[in-house]
Design a protein around this motif. Structure first.
Motif, PDB file in Angstrom:
ATOM      1  N   TRP A   1      78.529  27.272  -1.133  1.00 40.25           N
ATOM      2  CA  TRP A   1      79.090  26.885   0.192  1.00 40.25           C
ATOM      3  C   TRP A   1      79.945  27.650   0.744  1.00 40.25           C
ATOM      4  CZ3 TRP A   1      77.000  24.096   3.824  1.00 40.25           C
ATOM      5  CH2 TRP A   1      77.894  23.781   4.878  1.00 40.25           C
ATOM      6  N   HIS A   2      80.912  28.483  -0.042  1.00 38.93           N
ATOM      7  CA  HIS A   2      81.841  29.569   0.514  1.00 38.93           C
ATOM      8  C   HIS A   2      81.066  30.695   0.884  1.00 38.93           C
ATOM      9  CE1 HIS A   2      85.217  32.432   0.697  1.00 38.93           C
ATOM     10  NE2 HIS A   2      84.418  33.109  -0.129  1.00 38.93           N
ATOM     11  N   HIS A   3      79.867  31.045  -0.142  1.00 38.27           N
ATOM     12  CA  HIS A   3      79.288  32.234   0.505  1.00 38.27           C
ATOM     13  C   HIS A   3      78.299  32.046   1.724  1.00 38.27           C
ATOM     14  CE1 HIS A   3      80.574  34.922  -2.587  1.00 38.27           C
ATOM     15  NE2 HIS A   3      80.618  33.816  -3.385  1.00 38.27           N
ATOM     16  N   LEU A   4      77.998  30.776   1.877  1.00 42.07           N
ATOM     17  CA  LEU A   4      77.114  30.292   3.107  1.00 42.07           C
ATOM     18  C   LEU A   4      78.030  30.230   4.234  1.00 42.07           C
ATOM     19  CD1 LEU A   4      74.063  29.944   2.966  1.00 42.07           C
ATOM     20  CD2 LEU A   4      74.671  27.540   2.953  1.00 42.07           C
ATOM     21  N   ALA A   5      79.058  30.658   4.232  1.00 41.43           N
ATOM     22  CA  ALA A   5      80.030  30.529   5.715  1.00 41.43           C
ATOM     23  C   ALA A   5      79.293  31.008   6.913  1.00 41.43           C
ATOM     24  CB  ALA A   5      81.176  31.206   5.561  1.00 41.43           C
ATOM     25  N   PRO A   6      78.650  32.069   7.120  1.00 46.48           N
ATOM     26  CA  PRO A   6      78.076  32.437   8.407  1.00 46.48           C
ATOM     27  C   PRO A   6      76.792  31.477   8.898  1.00 46.48           C
ATOM     28  CG  PRO A   6      78.040  34.361   6.794  1.00 46.48           C
ATOM     29  CD  PRO A   6      78.331  33.241   6.069  1.00 46.48           C
ATOM     30  N   TRP A   7      76.207  30.603   7.861  1.00 47.78           N
ATOM     31  CA  TRP A   7      75.469  29.511   8.450  1.00 47.78           C
ATOM     32  C   TRP A   7      75.692  28.348   8.320  1.00 47.78           C
ATOM     33  CZ3 TRP A   7      74.687  33.763   4.744  1.00 47.78           C
ATOM     34  CH2 TRP A   7      73.796  34.951   5.257  1.00 47.78           C
ATOM     35  N   HIS A   8      76.955  27.908   8.218  1.00 48.98           N
ATOM     36  CA  HIS A   8      77.321  26.712   8.211  1.00 48.98           C
ATOM     37  C   HIS A   8      76.970  25.746   9.240  1.00 48.98           C
ATOM     38  CE1 HIS A   8      81.198  26.985   5.195  1.00 48.98           C
ATOM     39  NE2 HIS A   8      79.862  27.338   4.348  1.00 48.98           N
ATOM     40  N   ASP A   9      76.892  26.404  10.552  1.00 47.25           N
ATOM     41  CA  ASP A   9      76.644  25.872  11.460  1.00 47.25           C
ATOM     42  C   ASP A   9      74.989  25.786  11.989  1.00 47.25           C
ATOM     43  OD1 ASP A   9      79.256  24.614  12.044  1.00 47.25           O
ATOM     44  OD2 ASP A   9      79.725  26.630  13.072  1.00 47.25           O
ATOM     45  N   HIS A  10      74.369  26.158  11.147  1.00 49.09           N
ATOM     46  CA  HIS A  10      72.831  26.302  11.258  1.00 49.09           C
ATOM     47  C   HIS A  10      72.147  25.384  10.501  1.00 49.09           C
ATOM     48  CE1 HIS A  10      74.462  30.109  12.535  1.00 49.09           C
ATOM     49  NE2 HIS A  10      73.277  30.412  13.297  1.00 49.09           N
ATOM     50  N   ALA A  11      70.820  25.274  10.984  1.00 50.99           N
ATOM     51  CA  ALA A  11      69.865  24.394  10.004  1.00 50.99           C
ATOM     52  C   ALA A  11      70.109  24.439   8.685  1.00 50.99           C
ATOM     53  CB  ALA A  11      68.640  24.421  10.454  1.00 50.99           C
ATOM     54  N   VAL A  12      70.021  25.512   8.105  1.00 52.27           N
ATOM     55  CA  VAL A  12      70.081  25.886   6.709  1.00 52.27           C
ATOM     56  C   VAL A  12      71.635  25.400   5.932  1.00 52.27           C
ATOM     57  CG1 VAL A  12      70.592  27.790   4.955  1.00 52.27           C
ATOM     58  CG2 VAL A  12      68.637  27.886   6.596  1.00 52.27           C
ATOM     59  N   GLY A  13      72.637  25.591   6.838  1.00 52.62           N
ATOM     60  CA  GLY A  13      74.011  25.246   6.464  1.00 52.62           C
ATOM     61  C   GLY A  13      74.000  23.689   6.041  1.00 52.62           C
ATOM     62  N   HIS A  14      73.226  22.929   7.251  1.00 50.00           N
ATOM     63  CA  HIS A  14      73.238  21.579   7.373  1.00 50.00           C
ATOM     64  C   HIS A  14      72.373  20.988   6.089  1.00 50.00           C
ATOM     65  CE1 HIS A  14      75.586  21.137  10.890  1.00 50.00           C
ATOM     66  NE2 HIS A  14      74.423  21.522  11.536  1.00 50.00           N
ATOM     67  N   GLU A  15      71.264  21.738   5.808  1.00 49.92           N
ATOM     68  CA  GLU A  15      70.449  21.133   4.637  1.00 49.92           C
ATOM     69  C   GLU A  15      71.087  21.515   3.387  1.00 49.92           C
ATOM     70  OE1 GLU A  15      65.896  22.095   3.356  1.00 49.92           O
ATOM     71  OE2 GLU A  15      66.646  22.894   5.064  1.00 49.92           O
ATOM     72  N   VAL A  16      71.837  22.622   2.977  1.00 49.15           N
ATOM     73  CA  VAL A  16      72.516  22.793   1.976  1.00 49.15           C
ATOM     74  C   VAL A  16      73.802  21.828   1.742  1.00 49.15           C
ATOM     75  CG1 VAL A  16      73.954  24.462   0.741  1.00 49.15           C
ATOM     76  CG2 VAL A  16      72.051  25.194   1.755  1.00 49.15           C
ATOM     77  N   LYS A  17      74.227  21.427   2.847  1.00 49.61           N
ATOM     78  CA  LYS A  17      75.344  20.369   2.634  1.00 49.61           C
ATOM     79  C   LYS A  17      74.858  18.959   2.267  1.00 49.61           C
ATOM     80  CE  LYS A  17      79.492  18.820   5.581  1.00 49.61           C
ATOM     81  NZ  LYS A  17      80.178  19.132   6.787  1.00 49.61           N
ATOM     82  N   GLU A  18      73.634  18.766   2.825  1.00 47.23           N
ATOM     83  CA  GLU A  18      73.140  17.403   2.397  1.00 47.23           C
ATOM     84  C   GLU A  18      72.828  17.595   1.105  1.00 47.23           C
ATOM     85  OE1 GLU A  18      69.595  16.579   4.927  1.00 47.23           O
ATOM     86  OE2 GLU A  18      71.153  16.545   6.853  1.00 47.23           O
ATOM     87  N   LEU A  19      72.317  18.592   0.389  1.00 45.08           N
ATOM     88  CA  LEU A  19      71.898  18.680  -1.020  1.00 45.08           C
ATOM     89  C   LEU A  19      73.218  18.681  -1.793  1.00 45.08           C
ATOM     90  CD1 LEU A  19      69.424  21.669  -0.768  1.00 45.08           C
ATOM     91  CD2 LEU A  19      68.756  19.371  -1.527  1.00 45.08           C
ATOM     92  N   LEU A  20      74.279  19.322  -1.432  1.00 43.97           N
ATOM     93  CA  LEU A  20      75.647  19.181  -2.150  1.00 43.97           C
ATOM     94  C   LEU A  20      76.116  17.840  -2.268  1.00 43.97           C
ATOM     95  CD1 LEU A  20      77.284  22.716  -1.274  1.00 43.97           C
ATOM     96  CD2 LEU A  20      75.921  22.071  -3.359  1.00 43.97           C
ATOM     97  N   ALA A  21      76.005  17.093  -1.263  1.00 47.58           N
ATOM     98  CA  ALA A  21      76.570  15.789  -1.007  1.00 47.58           C
ATOM     99  C   ALA A  21      75.977  14.839  -2.019  1.00 47.58           C
ATOM    100  CB  ALA A  21      76.267  15.323   0.406  1.00 47.58           C
ATOM    101  N   GLN A  22      74.827  15.210  -2.419  1.00 44.70           N
ATOM    102  CA  GLN A  22      74.339  14.131  -3.447  1.00 44.70           C
ATOM    103  C   GLN A  22      75.104  14.232  -4.861  1.00 44.70           C
ATOM    104  OE1 GLN A  22      70.052  15.098  -4.213  1.00 44.70           O
ATOM    105  NE2 GLN A  22      69.601  15.705  -2.094  1.00 44.70           N
ATOM    106  N   LEU A  23      75.931  15.200  -5.063  1.00 44.51           N
ATOM    107  CA  LEU A  23      76.588  15.220  -6.055  1.00 44.51           C
ATOM    108  C   LEU A  23      78.162  14.776  -6.183  1.00 44.51           C
ATOM    109  CD1 LEU A  23      76.108  19.108  -7.173  1.00 44.51           C
ATOM    110  CD2 LEU A  23      74.834  17.063  -7.940  1.00 44.51           C
TER     111      LEU A  23
END
Length: 339
Positions: A317-339
């Motif tokens: 998530w830290h390395h994905l900072a440039p995409w936090h507000d993009h669709a990719v960022g939202h998708e990764v955030k949802e995946l990580l929320a499963q943990l």
């Protein structure tokens, strides 16, 4: 006696029994029993060699089980073995005692790794100190240097590059006297120290030296067999070092090569490597590939109890900072929320 147990040795009047693999993997937390439970042995005069051999022979299996199941399922069984060893030491003398000290050191190193993977570096450090003490008590140079490298691994997890290099340099003192396995272990760990210091040349040099010695590893030590059991072992270390150095574009291809070569049983390793691949993809500005790698790593994290894997995913998530507000960022955030 129930079918899941079998007699493997006698110590005095005590029958030592062991569980079959199915019972162990079911998570009973009692991998080695004395008369059905851990019993005091102080009243007995000697330890049967068969018991020591059996204990030593189980170590590689515990490492393999941890790679599939994660640490928390394995730790209880290993601690029971460790307690039996401790009690054996109260009565063992001569050659049996030296063999027990070596085996105890090997188990202490295993417990060190299990707690590292469980994310408990304080307890891991405690067991790393035990490993070093047992190694010194038996006077085994190879085991002492193995123990020093175990301590260096903890420094690496703590992001302490200078500390890692201090310990690996000590482990490699009088290097020509060391067996290939110890040289590989210390050299590859020093590469991580160099990477933490931002020194790519030092990391590559150490890994190239380790790779040259890897085919020569051929000994009966029951520890650090991952170096010859894991396909692409050195390249996995190289890719990890490149991640640390921010060289994602060079690490991406290495990770795919390493992961493709993993056996199905290396489930935890596959998850850790996918998480690191995700970091490399983010560094290489390949956000869509990050989503795919994270998805696979999250699935494995849900199957195992590896804190190391979850920490690796937190780092994505830290390395994905440039995409936090993009669709990719939202998708990764949802995946990580499963943990």
């Amino acid at each position: 006696m129930p079918d899941q147990y079998r007699v493997i040795a006698h110590v005095g009047e005590v029958v030592i029994v062991a569980m079959d693999r199915r019972t162990f993997l079911a998570g009973s937390g009692a991998g080695f029993l004395v008369g059905g439970k851990v019993m005091p042995l102080a009243s007995y005069k000697q330890v049967a060699p068969e018991a020591i051999e059996y204990l030593a022979s189980q170590i590689d299996g515990f490492y393999a089980a941890e790679a599939t199941l994660g640490p928390h399922t394995v730790i209880p069984s290993v601690l029971v073995q460790q307690e039996v060893l401790r009690q054996f030491l109260t009565v063992a003398r001569g050659d049996a005692r030296r063999a027990l000290l070596r085996t105890n050191a090997a188990y202490a190193g295993l417990v060190t790794w299990l707690y590292q993977d469980a994310g408990d570096l304080g307890t891991a450090s405690h067991w790393a100190n035990h490993t070093l003490e047992f190694a010194h008590r038996v006077g085994d140079t190879q085991l002492i240097r193995h123990a020093l490298t175990n301590k260096a691994m903890i420094c690496t997890d703590e992001q302490d590059g200078p500390g890692t290099l201090d310990l690996t340099s000590a482990a490699l003192m009088d290097e020509t006297e060391l067996c290939p396995k110890v040289r590989v272990q210390a050299m590859q760990q020093s590469a991580h120290g160099f990477a933490l210091m931002g020194d790519r040349r030092g990391a590559d040099y150490a890994l190239d030296k380790a790779a040259a010695f890897l085919p020569q590893v051929d000994d009966e030590y029951p520890w650090y067999n991952a170096c010859r059991r894991t396909p692409g072992y050195i390249e996995a270390q190289r890719a990890t070092c490149y991640n640390r150095l921010g060289l994602g574009a060079e690490a991406v291809a290495l990770w795919e090569q390493v992961i493709t070569g993993l056996p199905a049983t290396a489930r935890r390793d596959a998850g850790v490597y996918r998480a690191r691949q995700a970091v490399a993809c983010a560094q290489a500005h390949q956000p869509d590939a990050v989503v795919e790698a994270v998805g696979q790593a999250v699935t494995i994290a849900q199957e195992t109890s590896s804190a190391r894997l979850r920490q690796e995913l937190d780092g994505v998530w830290h390395h994905l900072a440039p995409w936090h507000d993009h669709a990719v960022g939202h998708e990764v955030k949802e995946l990580l929320a499963q943990l």
